[in-house]
Design a protein around this motif. Sequence first.
Motif, PDB file in Angstrom:
ATOM      1  N   GLU A 158       0.691  -1.394   0.085  1.00 32.59           N
ATOM      2  CA  GLU A 158      -0.243   0.298   0.071  1.00 32.59           C
ATOM      3  C   GLU A 158       0.732   1.238   0.126  1.00 32.59           C
ATOM      4  OE1 GLU A 158      -2.651  -0.018   3.055  1.00 32.59           O
ATOM      5  OE2 GLU A 158      -4.040  -1.637   2.219  1.00 32.59           O
ATOM      6  N   TYR A 215       2.928   1.697  -3.497  1.00 30.64           N
ATOM      7  CA  TYR A 215       1.347   2.116  -4.104  1.00 30.64           C
ATOM      8  C   TYR A 215       0.715   4.060  -4.110  1.00 30.64           C
ATOM      9  CZ  TYR A 215      -3.550   2.828  -6.363  1.00 30.64           C
ATOM     10  OH  TYR A 215      -4.963   3.490  -6.809  1.00 30.64           O
ATOM     11  N   GLU A 216       0.944   4.052  -2.916  1.00 32.39           N
ATOM     12  CA  GLU A 216       0.513   5.516  -2.555  1.00 32.39           C
ATOM     13  C   GLU A 216       1.826   5.981  -3.168  1.00 32.39           C
ATOM     14  OE1 GLU A 216      -0.082   5.624   1.524  1.00 32.39           O
ATOM     15  OE2 GLU A 216      -1.526   4.792   1.284  1.00 32.39           O
ATOM     16  N   GLU A 241       4.274   5.894  -5.239  1.00 31.52           N
ATOM     17  CA  GLU A 241       2.834   6.004  -6.895  1.00 31.52           C
ATOM     18  C   GLU A 241       2.383   6.461  -6.995  1.00 31.52           C
ATOM     19  OE1 GLU A 241       3.030   1.517  -8.397  1.00 31.52           O
ATOM     20  OE2 GLU A 241       5.175   1.382  -8.091  1.00 31.52           O
ATOM     21  N   GLN A 242       1.294   6.610  -6.567  1.00 27.95           N
ATOM     22  CA  GLN A 242       0.794   7.552  -7.168  1.00 27.95           C
ATOM     23  C   GLN A 242       0.717   9.499  -6.396  1.00 27.95           C
ATOM     24  OE1 GLN A 242      -2.847   6.376  -8.898  1.00 27.95           O
ATOM     25  NE2 GLN A 242      -2.176   4.941  -8.498  1.00 27.95           N
ATOM     26  N   TYR A 243       1.663   9.372  -6.038  1.00 28.17           N
ATOM     27  CA  TYR A 243       2.472  11.056  -5.402  1.00 28.17           C
ATOM     28  C   TYR A 243       2.613  11.457  -6.647  1.00 28.17           C
ATOM     29  CZ  TYR A 243       4.210  14.456  -3.002  1.00 28.17           C
ATOM     30  OH  TYR A 243       4.664  15.700  -3.397  1.00 28.17           O
ATOM     31  N   ALA A 293       3.204  10.180 -10.139  1.00 33.61           N
ATOM     32  CA  ALA A 293       2.013  10.561 -11.088  1.00 33.61           C
ATOM     33  C   ALA A 293       1.757  11.832 -10.829  1.00 33.61           C
ATOM     34  CB  ALA A 293       1.259   9.020 -11.437  1.00 33.61           C
ATOM     35  N   GLN A 294       1.106  11.818  -9.863  1.00 34.62           N
ATOM     36  CA  GLN A 294       0.395  13.600  -9.256  1.00 34.62           C
ATOM     37  C   GLN A 294       1.695  14.556  -9.936  1.00 34.62           C
ATOM     38  OE1 GLN A 294      -1.157  12.902  -5.416  1.00 34.62           O
ATOM     39  NE2 GLN A 294      -3.139  12.556  -6.187  1.00 34.62           N
ATOM     40  N   GLN A 299       1.539  15.018 -13.168  1.00 38.43           N
ATOM     41  CA  GLN A 299       1.133  15.609 -13.493  1.00 38.43           C
ATOM     42  C   GLN A 299       0.852  17.269 -13.933  1.00 38.43           C
ATOM     43  OE1 GLN A 299      -1.386  13.783 -16.023  1.00 38.43           O
ATOM     44  NE2 GLN A 299      -2.619  15.925 -15.971  1.00 38.43           N
TER      45      GLN A 299
END
Length: 124
Positions: A42, A45-46, A48-50, A52-53, A56
């Motif tokens: 988890e 995953y968090e 990787e999401q950070y 990606a944000q 972006q």
Amino acid sequence: MPFIRRFGRPGLLGLAARTAVVAGTATAVSGGMRAHQQQKAEEQYEAEQYQAQQQQAQMQAAAQQAAAQQAAFPQVPAAAPAPSPAAAGSGSDLMAQIEQLAALHAQGILTDAEFSAAKTKLLA
């Protein structure tokens, strides 16, 4: 009858108790390991999401900056000036003008339609 204490191997009740303790310990350890692995997954995953944000946000900032720069500088006229009759006869000059149009098109200054129109005008 006096109670006789056995020495050596445990009795049936002792064996069952030991087995229960070993099984309970194994269950607790494997559950703890599973929870730790799930928590690590988890967190990854968090992260990787950070990331990606953040990418972006950088892309949006670059797009806004490009839009601001484009708004600050006026557009180059779509059609190139008509060549003089003497210059139209020169093949190398015509190629230079077409290459210049192609460079403007590659930079995004000219759209596909503007590039086609200007090229047709040069070749006519």
